[in-house]
Design an enzyme around this catalytic site. Structure first.
Site, PDB file in Angstrom:
ATOM      1  N   LYS A  89       0.809  -1.227   0.000  1.00 49.27           N
ATOM      2  CA  LYS A  89       0.000   0.000   0.000  1.00 49.27           C
ATOM      3  C   LYS A  89       0.839   1.273   0.000  1.00 49.27           C
ATOM      4  O   LYS A  89       0.435   2.300  -0.548  1.00 49.27           O
ATOM      5  CB  LYS A  89      -0.955   0.003   1.193  1.00 49.27           C
ATOM      6  N   GLU A 111      -9.870   7.304   3.636  1.00 47.08           N
ATOM      7  CA  GLU A 111     -10.816   6.398   4.295  1.00 47.08           C
ATOM      8  C   GLU A 111     -10.044   5.130   4.607  1.00 47.08           C
ATOM      9  O   GLU A 111      -9.075   4.796   3.939  1.00 47.08           O
ATOM     10  CB  GLU A 111     -11.994   6.093   3.374  1.00 47.08           C
ATOM     11  N   SER A 377       1.615  -9.797  -1.076  1.00 48.80           N
ATOM     12  CA  SER A 377       1.283  -8.380  -0.903  1.00 48.80           C
ATOM     13  C   SER A 377       1.611  -7.816   0.464  1.00 48.80           C
ATOM     14  O   SER A 377       1.849  -6.616   0.602  1.00 48.80           O
ATOM     15  CB  SER A 377      -0.204  -8.158  -1.206  1.00 48.80           C
TER      16      SER A 377
HETATM   17  C1  LIG Z   1      -5.158  -3.903   1.509  1.00 52.14           C
HETATM   18  C2  LIG Z   1      -4.447  -5.173   1.212  1.00 52.14           C
HETATM   19  C3  LIG Z   1      -4.812  -5.981   0.117  1.00 52.14           C
HETATM   20  C4  LIG Z   1      -6.010  -5.714  -0.749  1.00 52.14           C
HETATM   21  O1  LIG Z   1      -5.965  -4.514  -1.450  1.00 52.14           O
HETATM   22  P1  LIG Z   1      -5.725  -4.462  -3.028  1.00 52.14           P
HETATM   23  O2  LIG Z   1      -6.008  -3.050  -3.368  1.00 52.14           O
HETATM   24  O3  LIG Z   1      -6.670  -5.430  -3.670  1.00 52.14           O
HETATM   25  O4  LIG Z   1      -4.315  -4.839  -3.273  1.00 52.14           O
HETATM   26  C5  LIG Z   1      -4.067  -7.124  -0.147  1.00 52.14           C
HETATM   27  N1  LIG Z   1      -3.007  -7.460   0.632  1.00 52.14           N
HETATM   28  C6  LIG Z   1      -2.622  -6.710   1.687  1.00 52.14           C
HETATM   29  C7  LIG Z   1      -1.458  -7.149   2.490  1.00 52.14           C
HETATM   30  C8  LIG Z   1      -3.332  -5.545   2.020  1.00 52.14           C
HETATM   31  O5  LIG Z   1      -2.946  -4.823   3.067  1.00 52.14           O
END
Ligand SMILES: *Cc1c(COP(=O)(O)O)cnc(C)c1O
Length: 393
Positions: A89, A111, A377
């Site tokens: 993020k 938000e 992610s």
């Molecule tokens: C917020 C988040 C997501 C989902 O958000 P996307 O916009 O779909 O990437 C996925 N993995 C993690 C670790 C997150 O914090």
């Protein structure tokens, strides 16, 4: 077929800017300037420098040998979990805070649902010494105390959304109301590849550093830039959009999206938007979203807070409709097991969101010679309580 946004702000049938007239000046100002600003050498230089020295990029592309052996294919993990603040993020919030500064904005609003985007936003506001207000549903504030504490420590003001279900969509409504009231000095940092045009494209471009790095890292490791598959989990779709971006028009690269099936796609407790969604408008764009027959947004469910979103970014709706991407969904149970499996096999505790992408191996078999890149992610520290409860650790 074009998978990028067109000059009208659409991905095929999806996208656009469905906004109240009062928001038009803010969004139009952004639309007219974002590409120009991103192309400025001084912007690129500052963005790249911060990604390197502050976020810790490039994030490694790691060959997961024991996971590869188990599923008889070659699996690389793109380690966004090693970024500062623990997920992808921050790539977006760094980009948007630099954008806000160049647009002359003095105040940031955001938000947040689970608090991850709120923390990433509060982090870059602290970094730049800019006022930060994060809207968060009252229920979410109670559920996500550690992230609320982080935001406060970083100097942000966390304002509770007290209307409706007092969760993410109500926080979004409050943020939009704030922006309408403060059109001149305020920038609204949206946290995923959603919202009115140009947000989905802007967020995707900031996150596209993920696939830009995968290309040269694979070239070093495999002697070729393109893998056979890229795989990511999808909430709103920002880590996925960044992972796919430089492969969208490379036909030999398979694109795979994994959504959250919750307790089962047809259980009534799910966030599998592509399977359950119909065209509609959410948060300013036309896309697939979960809704009742009369168009009321359905409350989504997933064990993972980051995937618990009733819509999906317009780019992903287009990838789904054109069949450019294969869409799967993983249940809570499948994701939790996949998260534990990665922990035992590789010594990496993934975020539960990322565990959904790892659950692909329960749904699809790959060839031994395939090169498969999965976007990890985020890291699992924030999810420890959930893992402990689920596995009785
Ligand atoms: C917020 C988040 C997501 C989902 O958000 P996307 O916009 O779909 O990437 C996925 N993995 C993690 C670790 C997150 O914090």
């Amino acid at each position: 077929m074009n998978y990028n946004v067109d000059e009208r702000g659409y991905y095929g049938d999806f996208g656009g800017a469905f906004i109240p007239e009062m928001l038009y000046p803010n969004v139009e100002n952004l639309r007219q300037n974002y590409l120009k600003i991103m192309a400025e050498p001084s912007f690129k230089e500052e963005f790249d420098q911060l990604l390197k020295d502050y976020v810790g990029r490039p994030s490694p592309l790691y060959l997961a040998k024991r996971l590869s052996k188990k599923y008889n294919t070659k699996v690389y993990l793109k380690r966004e979990d090693l970024n500062h603040t623990g997920a992808h993020k921050v790539n977006n919030t760094i980009g948007q805070i630099l954008m806000a500064k160049r647009l002359g904005k003095k105040r940031i609003i955001a938000e947040t649902g689970a608090g991850q985007h709120g923390v990433a936003t509060a982090t870059v506001c602290a970094l730049m010494g800019i006022e930060c207000i994060v809207y968060m549903g009252e229920i979410d504030i109670a559920r996500q105390a550690p992230n609320v504490a982080r935001m406060k420590m970083l100097g942000a003001e966390v304002r509770p959304a007290l209307s409706g279900s007092r969760t993410l969509k109500d926080a979004t409504n409050e943020a939009i109301r704030d922006w309408i009231n403060n059109p001149v000095d305020t920038h609204y940092i949206i946290g995923s590849a959603i919202g009115p045009h140009p947000y989905p494209d802007m967020v995707t471009r900031f996150q596209s550093v993920i696939s830009e790095e995968i290309k040269w890292q694979l070239k070093e490791k495999e002697g070729k830039e393109n893998p056979d598959y890229v795989i990511a989990c999808i909430g709103g779709g920002s880590n996925a959009a960044g992972t796919y971006y430089h492969f969208l028009h490379e036909e030999e690269v398979g694109i795979i999206a994994v959504e959250a099936a919750g307790k089962g796609v047809h259980s009534g407790e799910s966030a599998a938007t592509s399977a359950l969604g119909k065209e509609g408008v959410i948060h300013g764009c036309k896309t697939l979203l979960m809704q009742t027959k009369d168009g009321q947004i359905t409350e989504p469910y997933s064990i993972s807070a980051g995937l618990d979103y009733p819509g999906v970014g317009p780019m992903h709706s287009h990838l789904y409709k054109t069949k450019r991407a294969e869409f799967y969904s993983a249940t809570d149970d499948e994701a939790m097991q996949a998260g534990l499996e990665l922990t035992k096999l590789e010594g990496i505790i993934p975020a539960i969101e990322s565990s959904h992408a790892l659950a692909i191996f329960k749904h699809k078999a790959f060839k031994p010679e395939d090169v498969v890149v999965i976007c990890l992610s985020g890291r699992g520290d924030k999810d420890l309580d959930n893992y402990i409860k689920y596995f009785n650790l």
